[in-house]
Design a protein around this motif. Sequence first.
Motif, mmCIF file in Angstrom:
data_model
loop_
_atom_site.group_PDB
_atom_site.id
_atom_site.type_symbol
_atom_site.label_atom_id
_atom_site.label_comp_id
_atom_site.label_asym_id
_atom_site.label_seq_id
_atom_site.Cartn_x
_atom_site.Cartn_y
_atom_site.Cartn_z
ATOM 1 N N GLN B 20 0.747 -1.181 0.020
ATOM 2 C CA GLN B 20 0.139 0.019 -0.175
ATOM 3 C C GLN B 20 0.880 1.294 0.005
ATOM 4 O O GLN B 20 0.306 2.316 0.793
ATOM 5 C CB GLN B 20 -1.055 0.033 1.322
ATOM 6 C CG GLN B 20 -1.905 -0.996 1.364
ATOM 7 C CD GLN B 20 -3.095 -1.264 2.378
ATOM 8 O OE1 GLN B 20 -3.371 -0.183 2.883
ATOM 9 N NE2 GLN B 20 -3.416 -2.464 2.642
ATOM 10 N N ASN B 23 -0.651 3.833 -3.200
ATOM 11 C CA ASN B 23 -1.715 4.882 -2.967
ATOM 12 C C ASN B 23 -1.267 5.846 -1.937
ATOM 13 O O ASN B 23 -1.848 7.044 -1.982
ATOM 14 C CB ASN B 23 -2.880 4.009 -2.687
ATOM 15 C CG ASN B 23 -2.875 2.954 -1.482
ATOM 16 O OD1 ASN B 23 -1.935 2.215 -1.457
ATOM 17 N ND2 ASN B 23 -3.704 3.129 -0.424
ATOM 18 N N THR B 24 -0.486 5.389 -0.743
ATOM 19 C CA THR B 24 -0.162 6.273 0.195
ATOM 20 C C THR B 24 0.695 7.361 -0.431
ATOM 21 O O THR B 24 0.738 8.717 -0.268
ATOM 22 C CB THR B 24 0.730 5.458 1.336
ATOM 23 O OG1 THR B 24 -0.041 4.488 1.696
ATOM 24 C CG2 THR B 24 0.807 6.333 2.435
ATOM 25 N N ASP B 27 -1.505 9.720 -2.229
ATOM 26 C CA ASP B 27 -2.376 10.370 -1.081
ATOM 27 C C ASP B 27 -1.588 11.700 -0.681
ATOM 28 O O ASP B 27 -1.790 12.837 -0.398
ATOM 29 C CB ASP B 27 -2.645 9.439 -0.073
ATOM 30 C CG ASP B 27 -3.855 8.763 -0.180
ATOM 31 O OD1 ASP B 27 -4.378 8.941 -1.398
ATOM 32 O OD2 ASP B 27 -4.232 7.656 0.467
ATOM 33 N N LYS B 28 -0.360 11.497 -0.111
ATOM 34 C CA LYS B 28 0.633 12.310 0.213
ATOM 35 C C LYS B 28 0.885 13.534 -0.456
ATOM 36 O O LYS B 28 0.709 14.703 -0.340
ATOM 37 C CB LYS B 28 2.005 11.651 0.637
ATOM 38 C CG LYS B 28 2.341 10.937 1.964
ATOM 39 C CD LYS B 28 2.286 12.026 3.145
ATOM 40 C CE LYS B 28 2.290 11.176 4.291
ATOM 41 N NZ LYS B 28 1.211 12.060 5.314
ATOM 42 N N LEU B 75 8.253 6.700 2.682
ATOM 43 C CA LEU B 75 7.628 5.636 1.909
ATOM 44 C C LEU B 75 8.465 4.975 0.627
ATOM 45 O O LEU B 75 7.849 4.328 -0.087
ATOM 46 C CB LEU B 75 6.377 6.367 0.906
ATOM 47 C CG LEU B 75 5.368 7.195 2.186
ATOM 48 C CD1 LEU B 75 4.227 7.989 1.462
ATOM 49 C CD2 LEU B 75 4.589 5.918 2.625
ATOM 50 N N SER B 384 3.217 0.220 12.729
ATOM 51 C CA SER B 384 2.080 -0.246 11.827
ATOM 52 C C SER B 384 2.375 -2.112 11.895
ATOM 53 O O SER B 384 1.335 -2.355 11.071
ATOM 54 C CB SER B 384 2.114 0.466 10.524
ATOM 55 O OG SER B 384 3.181 0.177 10.029
ATOM 56 N N ASP C 18 -5.689 4.644 -5.720
ATOM 57 C CA ASP C 18 -6.174 5.281 -4.577
ATOM 58 C C ASP C 18 -7.371 4.793 -3.949
ATOM 59 O O ASP C 18 -7.754 4.986 -2.796
ATOM 60 C CB ASP C 18 -6.455 6.927 -4.810
ATOM 61 C CG ASP C 18 -7.316 7.089 -5.998
ATOM 62 O OD1 ASP C 18 -6.666 6.498 -7.183
ATOM 63 O OD2 ASP C 18 -7.958 7.809 -6.092
ATOM 64 N N GLN C 20 -7.357 1.805 -3.348
ATOM 65 C CA GLN C 20 -6.927 0.532 -3.002
ATOM 66 C C GLN C 20 -7.391 -0.617 -3.641
ATOM 67 O O GLN C 20 -7.512 -1.735 -2.645
ATOM 68 C CB GLN C 20 -6.961 0.487 -1.268
ATOM 69 C CG GLN C 20 -6.215 1.758 -0.578
ATOM 70 C CD GLN C 20 -6.278 1.619 1.083
ATOM 71 O OE1 GLN C 20 -6.496 0.619 1.558
ATOM 72 N NE2 GLN C 20 -6.241 2.787 1.580
ATOM 73 N N ARG C 165 -10.204 11.107 -3.464
ATOM 74 C CA ARG C 165 -9.069 11.308 -2.791
ATOM 75 C C ARG C 165 -9.142 12.854 -2.072
ATOM 76 O O ARG C 165 -9.039 13.651 -2.546
ATOM 77 C CB ARG C 165 -7.878 11.473 -3.598
ATOM 78 C CG ARG C 165 -6.677 11.247 -2.980
ATOM 79 C CD ARG C 165 -5.569 11.273 -3.367
ATOM 80 N NE ARG C 165 -4.989 9.890 -3.807
ATOM 81 C CZ ARG C 165 -4.600 9.554 -5.087
ATOM 82 N NH1 ARG C 165 -5.206 10.052 -6.281
ATOM 83 N NH2 ARG C 165 -4.150 8.122 -5.245
#
Lengths: 421, 421, 421, 421
Positions: B20, B23-24, B27-28, B75, B384, C18, C20, C165
Amino acid sequence: MAGPDLTEIVEAEGHLVDSQLLNTIFDKVIEHQARFEVLHFTIGKTNDEFSQLRLKVTAPERAILLNLLEDLMPLGCHPVADRDIYLAKADRDGCVPDDFYSTTNHRTYVRRDGRWLEVDDQRMDAIIVVDGNKATCRLLRDIKIGDAVVCGFDGIRVSPDFRERDRLGFAFMTNDVSTERRVEVSVRKTLTMMREVKQDSGRIAFVAGPVVVHSGGVEHFAELIRNGFVDILLAGNALAVHDVEHALFGTSLGIDLDAGVAVKEGHKNHMRAINTINRAGGLRPAVEDGVLRSGIMYEAITHGVDYVLAGSIRDDGPLPDTMMDLVAAQERYACALKGVKMVVMLSTMLHSIGVGNMLPSGVRVVCIDINPAVVTKLSDRGSSQTAGIVTDVGLFLHQLATQVRTYQNTEINTVRREADA
Amino acid sequence: MAGPDLTEIVEAEGHLVDSQLLNTIFDKVIEHQARFEVLHFTIGKTNDEFSQLRLKVTAPERAILLNLLEDLMPLGCHPVADRDIYLAKADRDGCVPDDFYSTTNHRTYVRRDGRWLEVDDQRMDAIIVVDGNKATCRLLRDIKIGDAVVCGFDGIRVSPDFRERDRLGFAFMTNDVSTERRVEVSVRKTLTMMREVKQDSGRIAFVAGPVVVHSGGVEHFAELIRNGFVDILLAGNALAVHDVEHALFGTSLGIDLDAGVAVKEGHKNHMRAINTINRAGGLRPAVEDGVLRSGIMYEAITHGVDYVLAGSIRDDGPLPDTMMDLVAAQERYACALKGVKMVVMLSTMLHSIGVGNMLPSGVRVVCIDINPAVVTKLSDRGSSQTAGIVTDVGLFLHQLATQVRTYQNTEINTVRREADA
Amino acid sequence: MAGPDLTEIVEAEGHLVDSQLLNTIFDKVIEHQARFEVLHFTIGKTNDEFSQLRLKVTAPERAILLNLLEDLMPLGCHPVADRDIYLAKADRDGCVPDDFYSTTNHRTYVRRDGRWLEVDDQRMDAIIVVDGNKATCRLLRDIKIGDAVVCGFDGIRVSPDFRERDRLGFAFMTNDVSTERRVEVSVRKTLTMMREVKQDSGRIAFVAGPVVVHSGGVEHFAELIRNGFVDILLAGNALAVHDVEHALFGTSLGIDLDAGVAVKEGHKNHMRAINTINRAGGLRPAVEDGVLRSGIMYEAITHGVDYVLAGSIRDDGPLPDTMMDLVAAQERYACALKGVKMVVMLSTMLHSIGVGNMLPSGVRVVCIDINPAVVTKLSDRGSSQTAGIVTDVGLFLHQLATQVRTYQNTEINTVRREADA
Amino acid sequence: MAGPDLTEIVEAEGHLVDSQLLNTIFDKVIEHQARFEVLHFTIGKTNDEFSQLRLKVTAPERAILLNLLEDLMPLGCHPVADRDIYLAKADRDGCVPDDFYSTTNHRTYVRRDGRWLEVDDQRMDAIIVVDGNKATCRLLRDIKIGDAVVCGFDGIRVSPDFRERDRLGFAFMTNDVSTERRVEVSVRKTLTMMREVKQDSGRIAFVAGPVVVHSGGVEHFAELIRNGFVDILLAGNALAVHDVEHALFGTSLGIDLDAGVAVKEGHKNHMRAINTINRAGGLRPAVEDGVLRSGIMYEAITHGVDYVLAGSIRDDGPLPDTMMDLVAAQERYACALKGVKMVVMLSTMLHSIGVGNMLPSGVRVVCIDINPAVVTKLSDRGSSQTAGIVTDVGLFLHQLATQVRTYQNTEINTVRREADA
């Protein structure tokens, strides 16, 4: 196997019914598989009058009887026959005779040479050391060889704090951890209690966890400090770190509290906050140098609040102000708490239990936490005077600060109207 | 107001999809109100192949771009252009330059003179100090004036642990805190993981709170120690006190664990336990002198488990073994944890967060607590890799010990059958 | 035992990264102990572009392959080769063929005679019935003998709602149940979302438990109704009973909400409330006759809110308005929810799960509860679009009503200033 | 404003101290802002003797006095002067006069023509209807025009169940919701209580939520049924659906309970389970036809357990056996519960509150839930006889079944040894 029954006669006096002492006394006897006979009981005729109990307890063997009598003592029962305490010398530092008396958090008296002495520095799980006419609670670790230690249970009287029936409407809340309550009402009662304490020139201590910062309570807590409701602030390293992080960068654990999202260097902000305070030489110099200009610690320092930060195994940094020697930290906590009339605990189980251990039972305690288990645990450990409020601590502080403001406006207007008239 | 857009090209490689990370990363970029363009992406064709990403990020101003790049680093994203790290000297003890690099718990490499060095002692929230060809994580408080500190974010590569897809069937549990699960299955997976670690001669640390004792887990935990599954035991004073109280008097916090009722001197038993160990001079002499003959601490001492007891503000006593200097305690914890492959956390939020802070992300963590919030908090703070099991810790240990026994019987019988054949 | 491997090629398109979906697709393959090979993957170059995936999956046996394909369908994967759906007749009322297709809550299309039909009344756990060119979700219990039921998984395409998002900053909240958040921020986001829905003339449903009353939320919720934010109110008998009790007697479960203590006939007040409404013939006549003059139900009725009260096994009374036939109640709930754009769930697990079952996944859901487990459960059951806010529901409503007022004042002042200018 | 004070003299008799009635009586008076004077109090001299109280209460106005007297009634206080009940006719179906008497769950007597009648079908929140010499609790909805309804509070005596002091060691557990307890001990006490009930030929009801299935309790609960400990099973649709899903497919909510992972068609399994039972025509025919061959419902049906499934708004299906008419379902529940001596509640708040509402206070209740709030809520609603055990319900059932087996083996061996001797 069973020898002849052994008996003892004990007495108790006070608000035995409404403090639930009477039924607890009877329960204890049955728990120990002993028997009781009420020789005499006078009930308080009204809400203000005391009740009086004389009770004969009978046990099948001496060990049981002694254990029972020991358990009845914290409930205010004492043998009818007044005897002096038995004192024994500590034979080495940090050690006491096996039959030492371990204190409760209730007011206690010991009888020496026929005179009753009130024990100083009352707290739970302590040893009573007698020196001349002075009896004092002392931690086991502070016992020195040769100290005269109270042993057995002769000559000891414990005076459980009688729960005052609903004077502040808090009785209903004690040990009541339901989430189905109107928080505005609990806030009002907390504020009433705080104002009463301040009117009597009493001091109020706050114990605060970092959730105060995460949940947006900083500005509201700061307002309480500015309004003079916070005399003492007891916390851990994390509260101060996240408060400073919030003051310097607007984030808490890397979350932008106003936007609610993780942004901009969030990850390292708490480390930057520590670095900044380290460079300044501590929180106080950081305030003096204008490095730290807002937040809980800023207000505490500029308003002369006595604060103590106690370290823990999970601390980052720590800040120069954080005491990592926990023996010293416990001493500073205990010292700061001397004579406080009220403690408000904000979302920290660790420090709340720590503080609870140090308080005499007469101190009013209000514990706010979103997790019902925290209040339950505090009570389980003997701090039964705790009123628990299960709610969001940020919103609680918001409400509390708002009600303070509303109240003051009303008061000011009243004063003005009176001046006008 | 807005100047020309600023861009940077970064690369990442690894199991970007199943960890993941992909996508992270996206997103960031959006969180920072920047934009991205995928220049190149090759997906791993199968479960074992790596994916490769080259990404152009564009931000409206330099500060945003720098913050974004900093956030992308954990990441696994690094600038395409390889540069050396920037080193700056610490100008005083315990302080670093403002633009210091604060570590994550992921494996990290730094580039010096064109060569990549793996950073030693990886943990989160640390500073990287470089000395010759050696790069090491160091706590801020351990920084000495003149230390060469990694600053900015050039020349740093972070290698997030790629979550192995369901190798042990634990993936599904990560961050899954539902109470609606069959615990027997979680126990079996925990045991499988423990056995794998032991087969590779790895070490396992247990972090345990006093609830292990209150909830009746002593005999089961003792069995795990005897079976060699516990290499390290990290706990607070309370675990040891209540374990000793249970061993000496059969109670825990004054509750008779077998009868389930509060009996006989319960109130003072934990103080008597402390007094007894004080008199013996500590837990180890108490075992050697035959004073302490059973329980968790007894088994830990007789089986050579490396144990550390870290103090806290709520401690009674403490026992002579408890470290009340928390800086020293953190060092002992960190030292004991070096090289462990697995950590099992039993019902203690405080010590679990403390341990979580010290671990590199490659260590497998299983956290057992009846309160779902504990697992959530651990994950929020960056650990995590934690698999959470929401259940009664006493019954969990009962199950675990039973499954160990069942397994061993099966194994012994297999060996016998093979010997017979 | 193993025959030759079986393969299938599937495709998916959308915001696969995004949302997931990509990693979940790969996880599913591994979970089924199958293998995958990415034949083709084009990543969306920017935040707005779609990604495209073509995947070969290989399984050791036909049953596994079929199960896998079935599990991939809700993730948007469909076989490359377009086939028509397979329809089979229901052979009796309330029963379908064993290989029936059970719906998700995502938008779904079925292919008949080469044309794709969008399925009406999308909800989870339903059957798709096709009648001519019309495909509709139908509950199993509503299936009639002879209905043409979609079976197998040919000709079915599921279009998972791509998580936008962070458009509203809610992404961060989804499934995030931490109690360590600033509630004011969550309130603001909820209000922003509510205002957006109303600006588009969308409808908002509230699902409310009796805790809204107990925790002091009545006046604040009433204000939301008066401000037009509540189009639909779905609740149980208890909400209405306690709301009426509060309106008539000022208590809730016998607790005086303003004084916070149990007073005056508390015990029987909720029964008196029911008796009063019974006598009036129901809530609506009670409002019309002036018997009920305030509270949530009063405002709902006077402002034309569509309300449904669904009965349960724990109900006292019930009120004449409460539907005790749960099949009819489910139908009324579903009917009221048609076309809503947003649902706010206030402290009721039962009714929230009931509503969650009925909603298509495109509806935004915000769930407020002081118990983190409630949000977790909602998500576990497939309502993954839920944003959870763990806080005191009374204080949440207080904040929400306050922010509505602040906002409106600002808006009015802006209008005035503009008019002045 | 204040008129002359009004007074009334009331009496109570029983275990007033250990049942905590005495202090609650005094608290009530103060809560109502009235005053009390103890005219006479004789304390029970020993654990077995009754106490006797005569109390004068004084209130500033008539309304307060009446309210106070009403609140004292459930505590066993009744006016000294014996009067007959006041009966009024219901003027329409489902409605009673405003001053109707609303019942508690305690044993109640009413005085008619000078004779005391025990009220039948005691439960809380009911109306007492008198017909000749018969007084019966009736639900408000079952009131018919013309019924003679008890009004006011003359001629009513409530006999609160005196908590027996620790007879089964359960006293300590009542309302004690700590998670820090040894569950094995609570299991043993539960089993002791169950065995005592069965030895007296009493009946035991179980109330069970679907968590029993999810948490792996099926086989253990089945064993309890086979061993004759379950006379009545009260549950919702979900328990039966997930039990059948587990029996047919080995999954629960799509989770394979043995592997602990989501596998193979999990999503639709519960719908398939419902379809299968629908096709069979219900659970009983499914057992008879050999379609359903294991699990809780299978054992309940084959062992003649009286089961009732009550519907709710969240139900899928429902199964043909589930009663969706909740008025009928409440009647079936109440009917099944008639005369039970003990109820065990397994992880379902909804059905547990429903059942709690129907029980007289003399029935022993044990409530098992991993969420402490469930037990707290049950008690708040008046089911104060509830003993709460906060633990994992799957592991609890595992322990309970194991202890049943251990016990039986011991018993069998004893019998054998005796036979041998």
